[in-house]
Design an enzyme around this catalytic site. Sequence first.
Site, PDB file in Angstrom:
ATOM      1  N   LYS A   1       0.726  -1.148  -0.017  1.00 48.18           N
ATOM      2  CA  LYS A   1      -0.047   0.056  -0.115  1.00 48.18           C
ATOM      3  C   LYS A   1       0.942   1.360  -0.069  1.00 48.18           C
ATOM      4  CE  LYS A   1      -2.193  -0.912   3.886  1.00 48.18           C
ATOM      5  NZ  LYS A   1      -1.477  -2.145   4.324  1.00 48.18           N
TER       6      LYS A   1
ATOM      7  N   ARG B   1      11.887  -0.874  10.546  1.00 52.38           N
ATOM      8  CA  ARG B   1      10.592  -0.685  11.573  1.00 52.38           C
ATOM      9  C   ARG B   1      10.636  -1.895  12.801  1.00 52.38           C
ATOM     10  NH1 ARG B   1       5.104  -0.090   8.195  1.00 52.38           N
ATOM     11  NH2 ARG B   1       4.261  -1.143   9.964  1.00 52.38           N
TER      12      ARG B   1
ATOM     13  N   ARG C   1      -9.399   1.004   9.557  1.00 53.42           N
ATOM     14  CA  ARG C   1      -8.544  -0.495   9.910  1.00 53.42           C
ATOM     15  C   ARG C   1      -9.763  -1.467  10.565  1.00 53.42           C
ATOM     16  NH1 ARG C   1      -2.905   0.434   9.398  1.00 53.42           N
ATOM     17  NH2 ARG C   1      -1.622  -1.470   9.559  1.00 53.42           N
TER      18      ARG C   1
ATOM     19  N   ARG D   1      -0.111  -8.872  13.727  1.00 55.07           N
ATOM     20  CA  ARG D   1      -0.562  -7.916  12.678  1.00 55.07           C
ATOM     21  C   ARG D   1      -1.756  -8.545  11.846  1.00 55.07           C
ATOM     22  NH1 ARG D   1       4.700  -5.492  10.840  1.00 55.07           N
ATOM     23  NH2 ARG D   1       3.467  -4.061   9.335  1.00 55.07           N
TER      24      ARG D   1
ATOM     25  N   ARG E   1      12.023  -5.790   4.738  1.00 55.38           N
ATOM     26  CA  ARG E   1      12.123  -4.214   4.158  1.00 55.38           C
ATOM     27  C   ARG E   1      13.153  -3.413   4.982  1.00 55.38           C
ATOM     28  NH1 ARG E   1       5.599  -3.020   4.273  1.00 55.38           N
ATOM     29  NH2 ARG E   1       5.573  -2.829   6.678  1.00 55.38           N
TER      30      ARG E   1
HETATM   31  P1  AMP Z   1       1.167   0.450   9.257  1.00 61.09           P
HETATM   32  O1  AMP Z   1       2.412   1.175   8.885  1.00 61.09           O
HETATM   33  O2  AMP Z   1       0.173   1.005   8.298  1.00 61.09           O
HETATM   34  O3  AMP Z   1       1.632  -1.139   8.820  1.00 61.09           O
HETATM   35  O4  AMP Z   1       0.796   0.760  10.619  1.00 61.09           O
HETATM   36  C1  AMP Z   1       1.952   0.250  11.785  1.00 61.09           C
HETATM   37  C2  AMP Z   1       0.991   0.204  13.049  1.00 61.09           C
HETATM   38  O5  AMP Z   1       0.670   1.442  13.304  1.00 61.09           O
HETATM   39  C3  AMP Z   1      -0.058  -0.846  13.041  1.00 61.09           C
HETATM   40  O6  AMP Z   1       0.286  -2.353  13.358  1.00 61.09           O
HETATM   41  C4  AMP Z   1      -1.061  -0.153  14.160  1.00 61.09           C
HETATM   42  O7  AMP Z   1      -0.614  -0.566  15.338  1.00 61.09           O
HETATM   43  C5  AMP Z   1      -0.736   1.153  14.014  1.00 61.09           C
HETATM   44  N1  AMP Z   1      -2.175   1.630  13.164  1.00 61.09           N
HETATM   45  C6  AMP Z   1      -1.840   2.304  12.071  1.00 61.09           C
HETATM   46  N2  AMP Z   1      -3.019   2.763  11.465  1.00 61.09           N
HETATM   47  C7  AMP Z   1      -4.301   2.208  12.181  1.00 61.09           C
HETATM   48  C8  AMP Z   1      -5.222   2.252  12.375  1.00 61.09           C
HETATM   49  N3  AMP Z   1      -5.958   2.776  11.263  1.00 61.09           N
HETATM   50  N4  AMP Z   1      -5.961   1.735  13.369  1.00 61.09           N
HETATM   51  C9  AMP Z   1      -5.299   1.276  14.242  1.00 61.09           C
HETATM   52  N5  AMP Z   1      -3.904   1.162  14.383  1.00 61.09           N
HETATM   53  C10 AMP Z   1      -3.049   1.790  13.287  1.00 61.09           C
END
Ligand code: AMP
Length: 216
Positions: free
Chosen positions: A13, A161, A88, A172, A127
């Site tokens: 994404k 990360r 989400r 996740r 990554r």
């Molecule tokens: P991402 O970079 O999108 O993989 O997000 C990393 C982490 O941020 C996720 O595993 C969640 O802990 C948190 N996070 C990001 N976006 C959301 C969301 N819309 N709702 C809840 N937690 C989020």
Amino acid sequence: MNIILLGPPGAGKGTQAQRLQTDLGMIQLSTGDMLRAAVKSGSALGQQAKGIMEAGKLVPDELMVSLIEDRIAQPDCAKGFILDGFPRTEAQAVALDKMLAKTGKKLDEVIEMEVDEKALTERIVGRFTCAKCGTGYHDKFKRPKVDGVCDVCGSKEFTRRKDDNAETMKTRMAAYRAQTEPLLPYYRAKGVLKKVDGMAAMDEVYRQIRAVLARA
Ligand code: AMP
């Protein structure tokens, strides 16, 4: 045009959203990036989110909704935005509908990036990003042209990360399946859901997304 890219962690994404932002001037709204910036700055939000993110769980809806509501109201988002990582949960999707209705905006497309779950851990674990310009790389699929040097800005510093490991990935994925996957029927029922093949090569995925947007 306002769109959502929907898919599990590692679906690509962020990579696709960055390219759309560069080519079309739409604004990438990555809630993960926003939260990581909050953690780095040590803000109240960052302090609340840090442990939850490291565990691979979801940050509470109220925090996420107000984060996006404030961001969408900013003038640069009038050009159109790409939501990457939000919504989400169903509660976030409902809140998004309400905030869009309130501000006279609409959701044009929700693009599902369909992927094979087995490939995701390998994608995630390898990554890394340039610490200076944020360009994304991968140990196996996209190494810098010169080892240890960013192709784009020449920096020699890279970051990984904390949550990009096989163990956290399990949590996740479980969160994705339980809380985010139900958004597929939610958006299908609204007639805005389109699908692209997230397992194809990066350029081909991008071509498919642009084709969806051209038909919108
Ligand atoms: P991402 O970079 O999108 O993989 O997000 C990393 C982490 O941020 C996720 O595993 C969640 O802990 C948190 N996070 C990001 N976006 C959301 C969301 N819309 N709702 C809840 N937690 C989020």
